[in-house]
Each structure stands twice: as C-alpha cells, then as structure tokens.
Design a protein around this motif. Structure first.
Motif, PDB file in Angstrom:
ATOM      1  N   HIS A 155       2.076  23.455   4.134  1.00  0.00           N
ATOM      2  CA  HIS A 155       2.383  22.264   4.914  1.00  0.00           C
ATOM      3  C   HIS A 155       2.647  21.055   4.023  1.00  0.00           C
ATOM      4  CE1 HIS A 155       0.951  24.797   8.113  1.00  0.00           C
ATOM      5  NE2 HIS A 155      -0.206  24.916   7.501  1.00  0.00           N
ATOM      6  N   LYS A 156       3.666  20.255   4.411  1.00  0.00           N
ATOM      7  CA  LYS A 156       4.052  19.067   3.669  1.00  0.00           C
ATOM      8  C   LYS A 156       4.116  17.870   4.620  1.00  0.00           C
ATOM      9  CE  LYS A 156       4.644  21.393  -0.172  1.00  0.00           C
ATOM     10  NZ  LYS A 156       4.123  22.665   0.339  1.00  0.00           N
ATOM     11  N   PHE A 157       3.747  16.705   4.094  1.00  0.00           N
ATOM     12  CA  PHE A 157       3.673  15.505   4.921  1.00  0.00           C
ATOM     13  C   PHE A 157       4.279  14.307   4.200  1.00  0.00           C
ATOM     14  CE2 PHE A 157       0.114  18.269   5.881  1.00  0.00           C
ATOM     15  CZ  PHE A 157       0.146  18.355   7.257  1.00  0.00           C
ATOM     16  N   ARG A 158       4.797  13.373   4.982  1.00  0.00           N
ATOM     17  CA  ARG A 158       5.197  12.067   4.474  1.00  0.00           C
ATOM     18  C   ARG A 158       4.374  11.025   5.211  1.00  0.00           C
ATOM     19  NH1 ARG A 158      10.328  12.231   5.436  1.00  0.00           N
ATOM     20  NH2 ARG A 158      10.997  12.788   3.328  1.00  0.00           N
ATOM     21  N   VAL A 159       3.873  10.033   4.476  1.00  0.00           N
ATOM     22  CA  VAL A 159       3.021   9.007   5.077  1.00  0.00           C
ATOM     23  C   VAL A 159       3.731   7.660   5.021  1.00  0.00           C
ATOM     24  CG1 VAL A 159       0.775   7.874   5.046  1.00  0.00           C
ATOM     25  CG2 VAL A 159       0.971  10.270   4.324  1.00  0.00           C
ATOM     26  N   LYS A 160       3.818   6.999   6.161  1.00  0.00           N
ATOM     27  CA  LYS A 160       4.411   5.673   6.263  1.00  0.00           C
ATOM     28  C   LYS A 160       3.332   4.673   6.642  1.00  0.00           C
ATOM     29  CE  LYS A 160       7.679   2.971   9.023  1.00  0.00           C
ATOM     30  NZ  LYS A 160       8.597   2.993  10.205  1.00  0.00           N
ATOM     31  N   VAL A 161       3.258   3.551   5.924  1.00  0.00           N
ATOM     32  CA  VAL A 161       2.302   2.488   6.237  1.00  0.00           C
ATOM     33  C   VAL A 161       2.929   1.591   7.299  1.00  0.00           C
ATOM     34  CG1 VAL A 161       0.968   0.551   5.341  1.00  0.00           C
ATOM     35  CG2 VAL A 161       1.332   2.586   3.914  1.00  0.00           C
ATOM     36  N   ASP A 162       2.328   1.575   8.495  1.00  0.00           N
ATOM     37  CA  ASP A 162       2.864   0.771   9.592  1.00  0.00           C
ATOM     38  C   ASP A 162       2.377  -0.674   9.536  1.00  0.00           C
ATOM     39  OD1 ASP A 162       4.389   2.798  10.713  1.00  0.00           O
ATOM     40  OD2 ASP A 162       2.747   3.521  11.972  1.00  0.00           O
ATOM     41  N   LEU A 205       0.856  -1.179   0.000  1.00  0.00           N
ATOM     42  CA  LEU A 205       0.000   0.000   0.000  1.00  0.00           C
ATOM     43  C   LEU A 205       0.892   1.229   0.000  1.00  0.00           C
ATOM     44  CD1 LEU A 205      -2.893   1.257   0.375  1.00  0.00           C
ATOM     45  CD2 LEU A 205      -2.481   1.108   2.838  1.00  0.00           C
ATOM     46  N   VAL A 206       0.660   2.137  -0.938  1.00  0.00           N
ATOM     47  CA  VAL A 206       1.391   3.398  -1.010  1.00  0.00           C
ATOM     48  C   VAL A 206       0.403   4.521  -0.740  1.00  0.00           C
ATOM     49  CG1 VAL A 206       2.717   4.966  -2.469  1.00  0.00           C
ATOM     50  CG2 VAL A 206       3.083   2.497  -2.634  1.00  0.00           C
ATOM     51  N   VAL A 207       0.726   5.392   0.217  1.00  0.00           N
ATOM     52  CA  VAL A 207      -0.187   6.464   0.611  1.00  0.00           C
ATOM     53  C   VAL A 207       0.563   7.792   0.586  1.00  0.00           C
ATOM     54  CG1 VAL A 207      -1.820   7.280   2.351  1.00  0.00           C
ATOM     55  CG2 VAL A 207      -1.308   4.830   2.185  1.00  0.00           C
ATOM     56  N   LYS A 208      -0.086   8.825   0.088  1.00  0.00           N
ATOM     57  CA  LYS A 208       0.476  10.162   0.176  1.00  0.00           C
ATOM     58  C   LYS A 208      -0.616  11.120   0.630  1.00  0.00           C
ATOM     59  CE  LYS A 208       0.091  10.886  -4.871  1.00  0.00           C
ATOM     60  NZ  LYS A 208       0.877  11.208  -6.102  1.00  0.00           N
ATOM     61  N   ALA A 209      -0.206  12.248   1.234  1.00  0.00           N
ATOM     62  CA  ALA A 209      -1.158  13.202   1.803  1.00  0.00           C
ATOM     63  C   ALA A 209      -0.683  14.616   1.551  1.00  0.00           C
ATOM     64  CB  ALA A 209      -1.314  12.964   3.312  1.00  0.00           C
ATOM     65  N   LYS A 210      -1.649  15.518   1.384  1.00  0.00           N
ATOM     66  CA  LYS A 210      -1.351  16.934   1.239  1.00  0.00           C
ATOM     67  C   LYS A 210      -2.550  17.731   1.709  1.00  0.00           C
ATOM     68  CE  LYS A 210      -2.908  17.353  -3.589  1.00  0.00           C
ATOM     69  NZ  LYS A 210      -2.506  17.741  -4.970  1.00  0.00           N
ATOM     70  N   PRO A 211      -2.374  19.019   2.039  1.00  0.00           N
ATOM     71  CA  PRO A 211      -3.526  19.844   2.388  1.00  0.00           C
ATOM     72  C   PRO A 211      -4.509  19.912   1.216  1.00  0.00           C
ATOM     73  CG  PRO A 211      -1.489  20.937   3.016  1.00  0.00           C
ATOM     74  CD  PRO A 211      -1.112  19.771   2.161  1.00  0.00           C
ATOM     75  N   THR A 212      -5.784  19.824   1.517  1.00  0.00           N
ATOM     76  CA  THR A 212      -6.792  19.966   0.469  1.00  0.00           C
ATOM     77  C   THR A 212      -6.688  21.336  -0.183  1.00  0.00           C
ATOM     78  OG1 THR A 212      -8.250  18.438   1.662  1.00  0.00           O
ATOM     79  CG2 THR A 212      -9.259  19.834  -0.021  1.00  0.00           C
TER      80      THR A 212
END
Length: 209
Positions: free
Chosen positions: A24-31, A11-18
C-alpha cells in the motif's frame, strides 16, 4: 500532537505502512495548520489490494521560519535547490539534505523545465558524466522504485538511460541522475566513486506570499 510556540510556516508529512512488506502507498496533503495541530488528508495511491486494519508510520517535517539564507536556488516551482559537494553514499547525501531541512531532489527531477533551469544554474552538472544522487530507491522491494516521499515512481516520471536499471551484481538499489543522459541505478554505498548531492526543500517565501 506537537506543541509549537507559533503556527508553523509549513508542514511536510509522509506516510507508509509500518510493515514495509505491504504494497500500500499513500500521499499526504496538509489541509490546515494550527498552533499545536494540523489537519491532513491521506490519499491512497494503490487500488488493487485491501485490508481490515493497518498501522501507518508518519514522518513530519515542521518549518518554523523561512530564514534559510540566500544560497538556495529558486526556480519558481515551489521548491528551493542547493548543490552540495560529492558524497560516496546515498545515506550521507540524504543526511546532508535533511540537516538543511530538505531531501534529495524529487520534484525538480521530474519537471523538465525545472531540471533545465537547475542545469543552467549549476555549471558543474553539465560536465560529461557528472551525476548526482536523487531521492529514489528500491531498497524495500527489488524492482519497486519508491521516492523518498514514500510514493511510487510513475511511468511518465521515469528517465532511465537505455539499459537501465540493470541491477549489476544485484546490489544497485539507489539512483543517480546525469542531466544529459538520464538515470542510472547504483550501489547505495560506493568504493571510490562520489556523486554530487542535490538538495530540495519547500520555498516558504513563495508559499506565504
């Protein structure tokens, strides 16, 4: 929540402000992944601005099988690569990669060892002035270069050719790479010119060994 017939391979996930005007910048890690859900960790990459609340947009790419054929190149860095024919727009190149479960090259582009292996694998890229689209743009905000995984490019990752980016006619918001020379900012929609499409996707066999 997405219901699946079995726990996905990856699963690859990415996120950003709508609101893409926010910095703001984010990195998403699948645990951890389950049959019908996943636990993800969201890391904030910027540290100079705050908020009371924020709406985030997420994009999920779910892999249910590692059966992708044998025509992808495996350099051993956790990703696979495939060189596709020339595309005259960055959007067409990106769409072609997404249809294969991937994206325009990011992680292999910033790894010198992997980039050398890709150069040796694909002789076409060694020819003079042969360039390929990479997953980097400043479409949302001029001069703020963002990878297609929605994380900002770091200074140590940059490979700009001398004099680049020059934003010729204030229309160059996409990037092409030339193995020997580095990066060039380029119009996202070209008239006449075409560049190779170099796709990247997770190496699921390596992940599950």
């Amino acid at each position: 929540m997405v219901c699946l017939p079995s726990t996905p391979y990856a699963l690859v996930v990415k996120a950003k402000p709508t609101d893409t005007s926010l910095p703001h910048k984010f990195r998403v890690k699948v645990d951890e992944m389950f049959h019908d859900s996943a636990i993800v960790e969201i890391e904030r990459l910027d540290s100079t601005s705050g908020w009371d609340w924020m709406s985030l947009t997420f994009q999920f790419t779910i892999y249910t099988s590692d059966n992708i054929g044998d025509d992808w190149y495996r350099p051993g860095n956790g990703y696979l690569y495939k060189l596709l024919p020339d595309k005259k727009t960055q959007r067409l190149a990106r769409d072609a990669c997404e249809e294969l479960g991937g994206w325009l090259i990011i992680y292999g582009e910033i790894n010198n060892t992997v980039r050398d292996k890709i150069r040796n694998q694909y002789d076409q890229l060694n020819a003079n002035s042969k360039r390929y689209w990479i997953g980097l743009t400043d479409i949302d905000k001029e001069g703020e270069w963002i990878w297609d995984d929605w994380t900002p490019v770091a200074s140590q990752q940059m490979r700009w050719k001398e004099g680049e980016p020059n934003d010729s006619n204030r229309k160059e918001n996409c990037v092409v790479s030339e193995i020997q020379k580095g990066w060039f900012d380029m119009q996202c929609n070209l008239n006449g010119k075409k560049f190779y499409t170099l796709c990247e996707r997770p190496d699921l066999k390596l992940k599950n060994n």
